[in-house]
Structure formats: C-alpha cells, structure tokens
Design a protein around this motif. Structure first.
Motif, mmCIF file in Angstrom:
data_model
loop_
_atom_site.group_PDB
_atom_site.id
_atom_site.type_symbol
_atom_site.label_atom_id
_atom_site.label_comp_id
_atom_site.label_asym_id
_atom_site.label_seq_id
_atom_site.Cartn_x
_atom_site.Cartn_y
_atom_site.Cartn_z
ATOM 1 N N GLU A 5 27.372 -77.288 -32.048
ATOM 2 C CA GLU A 5 26.288 -76.674 -32.304
ATOM 3 C C GLU A 5 25.171 -77.016 -31.404
ATOM 4 O O GLU A 5 24.702 -77.996 -31.539
ATOM 5 N N PRO A 6 24.514 -76.085 -30.723
ATOM 6 C CA PRO A 6 23.310 -76.313 -29.947
ATOM 7 C C PRO A 6 22.222 -76.993 -30.927
ATOM 8 O O PRO A 6 21.885 -76.434 -31.775
ATOM 9 N N ARG A 7 21.312 -78.034 -30.147
ATOM 10 C CA ARG A 7 20.313 -78.485 -30.670
ATOM 11 C C ARG A 7 19.059 -77.924 -29.845
ATOM 12 O O ARG A 7 19.311 -77.506 -28.808
ATOM 13 N N ARG A 8 17.799 -77.748 -30.452
ATOM 14 C CA ARG A 8 16.691 -77.409 -29.816
ATOM 15 C C ARG A 8 15.701 -78.410 -30.085
ATOM 16 O O ARG A 8 15.550 -79.010 -30.920
ATOM 17 N N ILE A 9 14.867 -78.348 -28.724
ATOM 18 C CA ILE A 9 13.652 -79.179 -28.767
ATOM 19 C C ILE A 9 12.556 -78.520 -28.328
ATOM 20 O O ILE A 9 12.690 -77.949 -27.192
ATOM 21 N N VAL A 10 11.337 -78.429 -29.105
ATOM 22 C CA VAL A 10 10.364 -78.077 -28.387
ATOM 23 C C VAL A 10 9.324 -79.344 -28.160
ATOM 24 O O VAL A 10 9.181 -80.174 -29.006
ATOM 25 N N LEU A 11 8.947 -79.336 -26.935
ATOM 26 C CA LEU A 11 7.858 -80.389 -26.285
ATOM 27 C C LEU A 11 6.616 -79.734 -26.479
ATOM 28 O O LEU A 11 6.347 -78.717 -25.604
ATOM 29 N N PHE A 12 5.728 -79.974 -27.168
ATOM 30 C CA PHE A 12 4.221 -79.543 -27.265
ATOM 31 C C PHE A 12 3.355 -80.362 -27.144
ATOM 32 O O PHE A 12 3.184 -81.509 -27.648
ATOM 33 N N ARG A 13 2.581 -80.023 -26.001
ATOM 34 C CA ARG A 13 1.362 -80.976 -25.603
ATOM 35 C C ARG A 13 0.057 -80.509 -26.601
ATOM 36 O O ARG A 13 -0.023 -79.206 -26.951
ATOM 37 N N HIS A 14 -0.588 -81.380 -27.103
ATOM 38 C CA HIS A 14 -1.929 -81.337 -27.908
ATOM 39 C C HIS A 14 -2.804 -80.250 -27.239
ATOM 40 O O HIS A 14 -2.869 -80.354 -25.876
ATOM 41 N N ALA A 15 -3.532 -79.409 -27.964
ATOM 42 C CA ALA A 15 -4.475 -78.510 -27.471
ATOM 43 C C ALA A 15 -6.000 -79.371 -26.934
ATOM 44 O O ALA A 15 -5.624 -80.493 -26.996
ATOM 45 N N ASN A 106 16.817 -78.837 -35.126
ATOM 46 C CA ASN A 106 15.561 -78.464 -34.163
ATOM 47 C C ASN A 106 14.353 -79.508 -34.500
ATOM 48 O O ASN A 106 14.057 -79.527 -35.702
ATOM 49 N N VAL A 107 13.902 -79.870 -33.283
ATOM 50 C CA VAL A 107 12.865 -80.708 -33.341
ATOM 51 C C VAL A 107 11.757 -80.273 -32.682
ATOM 52 O O VAL A 107 11.944 -79.690 -31.483
ATOM 53 N N ILE A 108 10.451 -80.552 -33.138
ATOM 54 C CA ILE A 108 9.273 -80.192 -32.223
ATOM 55 C C ILE A 108 8.860 -81.688 -32.323
ATOM 56 O O ILE A 108 8.453 -82.372 -33.137
ATOM 57 N N LEU A 109 8.108 -82.133 -30.928
ATOM 58 C CA LEU A 109 7.692 -83.182 -30.441
ATOM 59 C C LEU A 109 6.258 -82.871 -30.121
ATOM 60 O O LEU A 109 6.197 -82.067 -29.257
ATOM 61 N N ILE A 110 5.078 -83.137 -30.736
ATOM 62 C CA ILE A 110 3.946 -82.653 -30.366
ATOM 63 C C ILE A 110 3.212 -84.195 -29.865
ATOM 64 O O ILE A 110 3.059 -85.237 -30.632
#
Length: 172
Positions: A5-15, A106-110
C-alpha cells in the motif's frame, strides 16, 4: 497494512518567521506567517489525506505553524514534537522517517530549510504533472509543502524512492 500500500509524506516548511532579539529556536511567526500557515492548512485539507502522524520541529515557529495549519484539517493526527527535526540535514530526516512504525500510512513533517527542500529533492525519483517544475522554479519558500508517495515500508525509504505528486507554495 501491507507493504504494497502506498505511503505518503508531506514535507511542510514553517511559515514566515519574525526576527525579534531571541535565539533562532525561539523565533515566532510574523503576521504574514500566521496568515500563510492557516492558508496552507486549508490546502493540506484539500488534499484529502488523513494524516496518521505529524513530526514537528520543537522550534517556536514550526510549532506555531502546525497549530494554525492543523486547525484547518478535518482530523488532528498524533503529533510528536521532535528535537531532531530542528536543523536536520536531509539524511538525518530520512533516518528519522525510517523509524516510523509500519502501521503509519501518512506522515506530515513540519520543519526547516534547507533540510526540508533538500529532502523533497533527494526523495523525488519521479514526479507527476508540473509539480517538479513548479518546485524547482519556486524553491521552498516559507509555508510551502510537497506531497510525496512511495511504496514499501518506512525503513526502506531512501533517496529516489518517492514520487512528488503535489507541490504548493503561498503567492507572494
């Protein structure tokens, strides 16, 4: 969950952060940063991804970014404030993601630049649509995020293993 099953990562830079006379770690968001963080949160909600885990730097500006963005999501994921995200290199961020439990999809990295942008570039073995071209042209300004997907287990995440499927940055 199977490894297929595909996994997803969001790489999110701080504002966008302000520059008061405090340590770098303690810099808060600027007014524009607070607005962009909320807009980014709405754009993250538009992806339809239900995040299982958020890994957020302990820096004030990343914690504030996440607090404003997560408020826009339909469900709040489990959030871990991780000291190792602050000032991390792409390799250090990959090592951290390799520790993610297999039941997390699903992971989001801030986090911060240059690590977040470098990680997006290193992981992206392929891209969909115009996302790679837009990311290359715009770079990774404050409040930008990249969505990547990959097949396999987290411990197998390595350079070139993911596909850049979406990229978003606030307008200037």
């Amino acid at each position: 969950m199977s490894a297929a099953e595909p996994r997803r990562i969001v790489l999110f830079r701080h504002a966008k952060a302000d520059w008061p006379q405090v340590s770098d770690h303690d810099r808060p968001l600027a007014e524009r940063g607070r607005m962009d963080a909320a807009v980014a949160g709405r754009k993250l909600a538009d992806t339809g991804i239900a995040f299982d885990l958020a890994l957020c730097s302990t820096a004030v500006r990343t914690r504030e970014t996440w607090k404003l963005a997560v408020h826009e999501l339909p469900e709040r994921p489990r959030t871990v404030y991780e000291e190792r995200v602050y000032e991390a290199s792409p390799g250090e961020l990959i090592a951290l993601l390799n520790e993610t439990p297999d039941d997390v999809r699903n992971v989001i990295l801030i986090g911060h630049n240059p690590g977040v942008q470098g990680l997006a570039e290193i992981l992206s073995g392929a891209g969909e649509g115009d996302a790679p071209e837009r990311m290359q042209r715009r770079g990774f300004p404050a409040a930008a995020f990249a969505l990547l997907s990959f097949d396999g287990l987290w411990k197998g995440l390595e350079p070139g293993a993911a596909t850049l499927t979406e990229y978003w940055a606030p307008t200037e």
